[in-house]
Design a protein around this motif. Structure first.
Motif, PDB file in Angstrom:
ATOM      1  N   LEU A 140      26.552  43.244  37.088  1.00  0.00           N
ATOM      2  CA  LEU A 140      27.555  44.008  37.187  1.00  0.00           C
ATOM      3  C   LEU A 140      28.836  43.572  37.140  1.00  0.00           C
ATOM      4  N   GLY A 141      28.771  42.431  37.365  1.00  0.00           N
ATOM      5  CA  GLY A 141      30.167  41.840  37.830  1.00  0.00           C
ATOM      6  C   GLY A 141      30.973  42.225  38.926  1.00  0.00           C
ATOM      7  N   ILE A 142      30.225  42.563  40.084  1.00  0.00           N
ATOM      8  CA  ILE A 142      30.681  42.913  41.385  1.00  0.00           C
ATOM      9  C   ILE A 142      31.654  41.663  41.931  1.00  0.00           C
ATOM     10  N   THR A 143      31.081  40.632  41.612  1.00  0.00           N
ATOM     11  CA  THR A 143      31.613  39.494  42.214  1.00  0.00           C
ATOM     12  C   THR A 143      32.976  38.842  41.419  1.00  0.00           C
ATOM     13  N   LYS A 144      33.312  39.504  40.419  1.00  0.00           N
ATOM     14  CA  LYS A 144      34.386  39.066  39.492  1.00  0.00           C
ATOM     15  C   LYS A 144      35.651  39.779  40.157  1.00  0.00           C
ATOM     16  N   THR A 145      36.756  39.274  40.354  1.00  0.00           N
ATOM     17  CA  THR A 145      38.155  39.823  40.753  1.00  0.00           C
ATOM     18  C   THR A 145      38.524  40.623  39.478  1.00  0.00           C
ATOM     19  N   TRP A 146      39.532  41.480  39.854  1.00  0.00           N
ATOM     20  CA  TRP A 146      40.150  42.534  38.978  1.00  0.00           C
ATOM     21  C   TRP A 146      40.716  41.643  37.760  1.00  0.00           C
ATOM     22  N   GLU A 147      41.468  40.678  37.952  1.00  0.00           N
ATOM     23  CA  GLU A 147      42.122  39.917  37.022  1.00  0.00           C
ATOM     24  C   GLU A 147      40.950  39.168  36.091  1.00  0.00           C
ATOM     25  N   LYS A 149      38.164  40.325  35.164  1.00  0.00           N
ATOM     26  CA  LYS A 149      37.553  41.458  34.521  1.00  0.00           C
ATOM     27  C   LYS A 149      38.386  41.820  33.678  1.00  0.00           C
ATOM     28  N   TYR A 150      39.515  42.439  34.174  1.00  0.00           N
ATOM     29  CA  TYR A 150      40.444  43.035  33.142  1.00  0.00           C
ATOM     30  C   TYR A 150      41.833  42.613  32.682  1.00  0.00           C
TER      31      TYR A 150
ATOM     32  N   GLN B 138      42.423  42.180  44.749  1.00  0.00           N
ATOM     33  CA  GLN B 138      41.335  41.440  43.824  1.00  0.00           C
ATOM     34  C   GLN B 138      40.362  42.292  43.425  1.00  0.00           C
ATOM     35  N   SER B 139      39.951  43.342  44.249  1.00  0.00           N
ATOM     36  CA  SER B 139      38.722  44.193  44.045  1.00  0.00           C
ATOM     37  C   SER B 139      38.671  44.706  42.445  1.00  0.00           C
ATOM     38  N   SER B 140      37.421  44.334  41.830  1.00  0.00           N
ATOM     39  CA  SER B 140      37.170  45.059  40.601  1.00  0.00           C
ATOM     40  C   SER B 140      37.203  46.467  40.301  1.00  0.00           C
ATOM     41  N   LYS B 176      47.105  48.977  38.778  1.00  0.00           N
ATOM     42  CA  LYS B 176      46.136  49.406  39.319  1.00  0.00           C
ATOM     43  C   LYS B 176      46.440  50.624  40.323  1.00  0.00           C
ATOM     44  N   TYR B 397      37.320  36.078  47.277  1.00  0.00           N
ATOM     45  CA  TYR B 397      36.521  37.302  46.927  1.00  0.00           C
ATOM     46  C   TYR B 397      35.183  37.143  46.502  1.00  0.00           C
ATOM     47  N   MET B 401      31.841  38.735  48.379  1.00  0.00           N
ATOM     48  CA  MET B 401      30.814  39.539  47.637  1.00  0.00           C
ATOM     49  C   MET B 401      29.322  39.038  47.526  1.00  0.00           C
TER      50      MET B 401
END
Lengths: 159, 483
Positions: A140-147, A149-150, B138-140, B176, B397, B401
């Motif tokens: 699910l990509g939970i451990t990925k950071t926002w950057e 991922k997007y 940094q949270s997705s 965000k 991060y 996690m």
């Protein structure tokens, strides 16, 4: 005056009618009101002993346990008949977007059936691969950071 | 064109999955998709046996809701499941920054184990506050909330101010959605601070335990009258909310109720106090014997049965007020109803599967230590770092996690692996708390059969479903959901 310990109650269960797993889970449901000890008495009988820990007397706990035996049997039956379907439904929910357009659902053509079979085979293969990859796969990509991922986006204007 | 074959009936046409609870002659049934139905026990037996004919008056409803195996709407049900479990795969949304351990109150039930106002080494530095905000960004999760807590967070105004400015700048850069919230007792609020918060779109939440005598009994404040300070600033923020100005949104202030033993039996006075001060939500939160509260449980605590009685009486009274035109709703019920009625995730991290520990929320301690949740941080304060998942200055991060504590909490709060929960009719809407289990029962998994939190949730769900069964009650409760 000390409280008298409550009397233990025993229930004998025919293992030809109920599996030991069924007995165990049904007994667990009664464990809020009693300590439960399951003993085997020969190959075809389990004796379930209830030592009440609260106000509910042993016979009432035993009655609830007997009712739970039938409910647990029903659960096991539904589970056995549907576990693959349930897995499929949850995997479908996790892995696909809901269909946007309404489609004719009166039946499937042979071509569509083949397509569906191929899709199911693909999904099952993915499950096996993910299971083999272990927990670190992070599907699910939970451990990925926002950057990751997007990427960075332009800010939105405040209203 | 090829002839289409009629769909084959699968025999028996029973349920693909079924959870149930018998209540006299009736039976409540639910399923993974979040649907529920009330059946007569004889109809339940027909459904379970796969013998519920298509002409049966309940057949169409049950088929629509995914209770009949050979009438499953795969797309629709999958969409329901996704909507209800939308939090899976989005990363932590709630980030709790404990700006200081210091507090000028000595609340009887305080789980935070607050330090005195003069305590040293109890404040988050400005640098750590900024780093914490950067970490949260940094949270997705595309929409996060940063909540400022304490102790009393206004005791560390510089860190609070720095964190707010950093969050606003960071949100713009990342594109965000970032919501900011302050939980404060308001006793140190000033016009200048209040204006800064409002202008930076920080929502405010305070504690209100009821009328003055009850509030002040629970929330001891040596510097004056806690209730008076709370009400004064509640009114201030309500006025600012009423008079919106261009450039920023001003949020309506909210309040939290913590139920202590002294609250039991006083539900009417407490609810009336909320109505009197223009609050439209009351969140009836039970105490948990975690952290400092565990030590004084004998004085302030209660059992699941006592809380359930209080909760039912409160719901009943709120319903009566609603029928007479007064707008007020109970927040816990509203969040549960969002799942039950709308199959949507209300963002309540305490009742999820798996629980929100680390994957739904993170608590940032004053020194930069990261915990699965605020409850986990409180256990840490007692000297047990089981729920510590890293440090904001030392760990990435990704590492946080994937930490051992994160994984352990996810595994132990998976309801499928809980023997009682996997069979419980309320499973589609519920969640367990590994921290509670650990503190009260000595293991992350706990034992739900003898778990007071479980008993408490069952009481709440029981009350909600009983009300949903009544035609009048259903109409009112449905208005609470998704408001």
């Amino acid at each position: 005056m000390k409280n008298q310990p409550r009397a233990n109650t025993e229930v004998a269960v025919n293992l030809k009618k109920y599996s030991l797993e069924t007995v165990r889970y049904a007994a667990h449901a009664a464990s809020a009101a009693a300590r439960v000890f399951i003993k085997l008495k020969g190959p075809a009988t389990a004796v379930v002993e209830f030592s009440p820990t609260g106000k509910l007397p042993g016979p009432k706990i035993a009655a609830a346990f007997r009712a739970e035996l039938d409910d647990e049997t029903l659960r096991a039956k539904i589970w056995a008949a549907n576990s693959e379907l349930r897995d499929f439904m949850i995997l479908k929910a996790l892995s696909t977007e809901p269909a946007r357009a309404q489609q004719d659902d009166s039946g499937l053509t042979p071509e569509q059936e083949k397509e569906l079979d191929d899709l199911i085979a693909q999904v099952e293969s993915e499950i096996k691969q993910e299971a083999a990859a272990g927990a670190s796969a992070d599907p699910l990509g939970i451990t990925k950071t926002w950057e990751d991922k997007y990427g960075a986006k332009k800010p939105r204007k405040k209203n | 064109m090829a002839q289409k074959n009629p769909a084959k009936r699968t025999s028996p046409a029973g349920p693909p999955q079924l959870l149930w609870r018998r209540e006299g002659a009736d039976c409540l049934v639910t399923n993974d998709f979040g649907h529920y139905a009330w059946l007569k026990c004889k109809d339940f037996n027909l459904l379970a046996a796969g013998s519920l004919g298509e002409k049966h008056p309940k057949y169409a409803e049950l088929a629509d809701k995914g209770f009949v195996r050979d009438r499953l709407d795969f797309e629709g049900l999958a969409a329901k499941w996704r909507s209800k479990n939308a939090y899976l795969g989005t990363g932590p949304g709630l980030h709790i920054l404990v700006l200081t351990l210091r507090c000028n109150h000595k609340c009887l039930y305080c789980q935070s184990a607050a330090a005195g106002v003069g305590a040293r080494n109890a404040d988050m530095s400005v640098e750590t506050a900024r780093k914490s905000v950067d970490f949260a960004l940094q949270s997705s999760n595309p929409a996060i909330t940063i909540e400022f807590q304490g102790g009393e967070p206004l005791l560390n105004w510089e860190a609070l101010k720095a964190a707010v400015l950093r969050a606003r700048a960071g949100a713009k850069k990342a594109g965000k959605q970032v919501s900011l919230a302050l939980v404060s007792n308001f006793s140190l609020m000033t016009e200048e601070k209040a204006s800064f918060l409002v202008e930076n779109e920080v929502s405010v939440c305070t504690s209100l335990d009821g009328p003055a005598d009850l509030h002040n009994r629970n929330r001891l404040f040596s510097g004056g009258n806690s209730h008076a300070a709370t009400i004064k600033w509640l009114k201030y923020f309500q006025e600012r909310y009423k008079h919106q100005v261009p450039g920023y949104r001003t949020f309506k202030p909210s309040a939290l109720l913590t139920v202590s033993r002294y609250s039991l039996g006083r539900h009417k006075e407490i609810i009336d106090e909320y109505v009197k001060h223009g609050l439209e939500d009351i969140f009836i939160r039970p105490l948990a014997p975690i952290g400092y509260a565990k030590k004084c449980w004998g004085q302030i605590g209660y059992g699941a049965a006592e809380f359930t009685k209080f909760y039912l009486a409160s719901l009943d009274y709120i319903h009566k007020l609603n029928r007479n035109g007064t707008v007020i709703r109970e927040k816990m019920a509203a969040m549960m109803l969002e799942k039950i009625v709308n199959s949507r995730d209300p963002g309540y991290v305490d009742a999820r599967c798996p629980c929100g520990a680390a994957i739904g929320q993170i608590a940032y301690n004053y020194n930069g230590d990261l915990y699965t949740c605020d409850e986990g941080r409180m256990v840490g304060w007692e000297g047990d770092d089981t729920f510590r998942i890293g440090n904001v200055r030392a760990d990435s991060y990704r590492k946080v996690m994937a930490s051992a504590a994160t994984r352990a909490c996810v595994l132990s709060s998976n309801l499928e692996s809980q023997p009682d929960c996997a069979r419980c009719v309320y499973k589609p809407y519920c969640g367990v708390c590994p921290v509670y289990n650990y503190e009260v029962q000595g293991s992350l998994w706990g034992d739900m059969a003898a778990n007071d939190r479980c008993g408490l949730f069952k009481g709440i769900f029981g009350a909600l479903f009983a009300l949903l069964k009544k035609p009048g009650g259903e109409a009112i409760l449905k208005k609470w959901a998704g408001k």
